[in-house]
Scaffold this active site. Sequence first.
Site: not given
Ligand code: UT7
Length: 324
Positions: A112, A251, A281
């Site tokens: 990225c 980005h 992204n």
């Molecule tokens: O471009 C390269 C660089 N990449 C980035 O900059 C990405 C950086 N990271 C992020 O943007 C965020 O961490 C994400 C968008 C990837 C994830 O967001 P988050 O707020 O960190 O969520 P999480 O991974 O902690 O997940 C929270 C909850 C989980 O459920 P529980 O364990 O709380 O019950 C996940 O299983 O959300 C759940 N979850 C979803 N629910 C509905 C994960 N993906 C989804 C989904 N739909 N698509």
Amino acid sequence: MYKTEIVAYANYLPPKAVTNDDLSTMVETNDEWIRTRTGISERHVSTGETASDLCVKVAQKLIEKSGISPLDIDMLIVATITPDFSTPNTACLVQAAIGADNAFAFDLSAACSGFVYAMSVADKYIKSGAAKNILVFGSEVLSAITDWTDRSSCVLFGDGAGGVLVRASETSGGVIAEDIHSNGADGHKLTGNALYIDTPFFDNEKQKQPYLQMDGRAIFTFATKKVPQSVSALLEKAGVSKDDIAYIVPHQANYRIVEAMAKKLDMPLEKFFMNIDKCGNTSSASIPIALAEMDEKGLLKKGDKIVITGFGGGLTWGSILLEI
Ligand code: UT7
């Protein structure tokens, strides 16, 4: 010494748009979760177009906008983590398609941050006098390395390409300063498309791992810490105040990352250009896609200073100060 002036911007997105509602029929997710956690409403995905196909569309627009003859192009750089082949490189495929017969061409892999790294390389060739006209692209077909059964990643990514024509200029403007970093020690936090060795000499018992995988939380923390530091260091190096910056073009990974960046930098969110809602992204392509959209909307005004800033796999991150 020459200056690296951007003379044309262009982008191209594959026509097929996939909405959050479309994805909710494929994995257990919903529009509300995706929009509130990421800012994404839809993304474009390839229906067979490769990274070089997307770049060729961008190159044709750059040639048309600038009026440059393909024979006057000295160099092409394609930043990508989803090249058509290991060899020939994507940039050589684009060179052949547009008839840039006098150029040399290569790909650059910095995920990225790829476009920022590629602009840094182009700037060195221009400033040294080794090249006068360079096409710089970011192009990705991330859909090909996305696990479409994994809701935590498949909602994030999109396909597309953007690019610029940079030219050696003796007037003011262009690339003013840069601040670029890598931290390979944390590279395992964001990986994709591992080389799979299974030969008559080695029986691989591990599974193939072609897909993008990341520790989302760790990358979120890394981005919100390192990017503001990089932008601050850049402005300090250049002796430019943040009040003098018309736009920051980050980005496009997550709307919440950009909000956190704006807060840490104590800059108004309106100064951060965002189009993640429509594109998702797109890794190395996100910044040049955004720049072309800004150009089309008349947001890039002659003499304005802007910052482009990328972060991601490697880990890599970096920022460049540009005068339009
Ligand atoms: O471009 C390269 C660089 N990449 C980035 O900059 C990405 C950086 N990271 C992020 O943007 C965020 O961490 C994400 C968008 C990837 C994830 O967001 P988050 O707020 O960190 O969520 P999480 O991974 O902690 O997940 C929270 C909850 C989980 O459920 P529980 O364990 O709380 O019950 C996940 O299983 O959300 C759940 N979850 C979803 N629910 C509905 C994960 N993906 C989804 C989904 N739909 N698509």
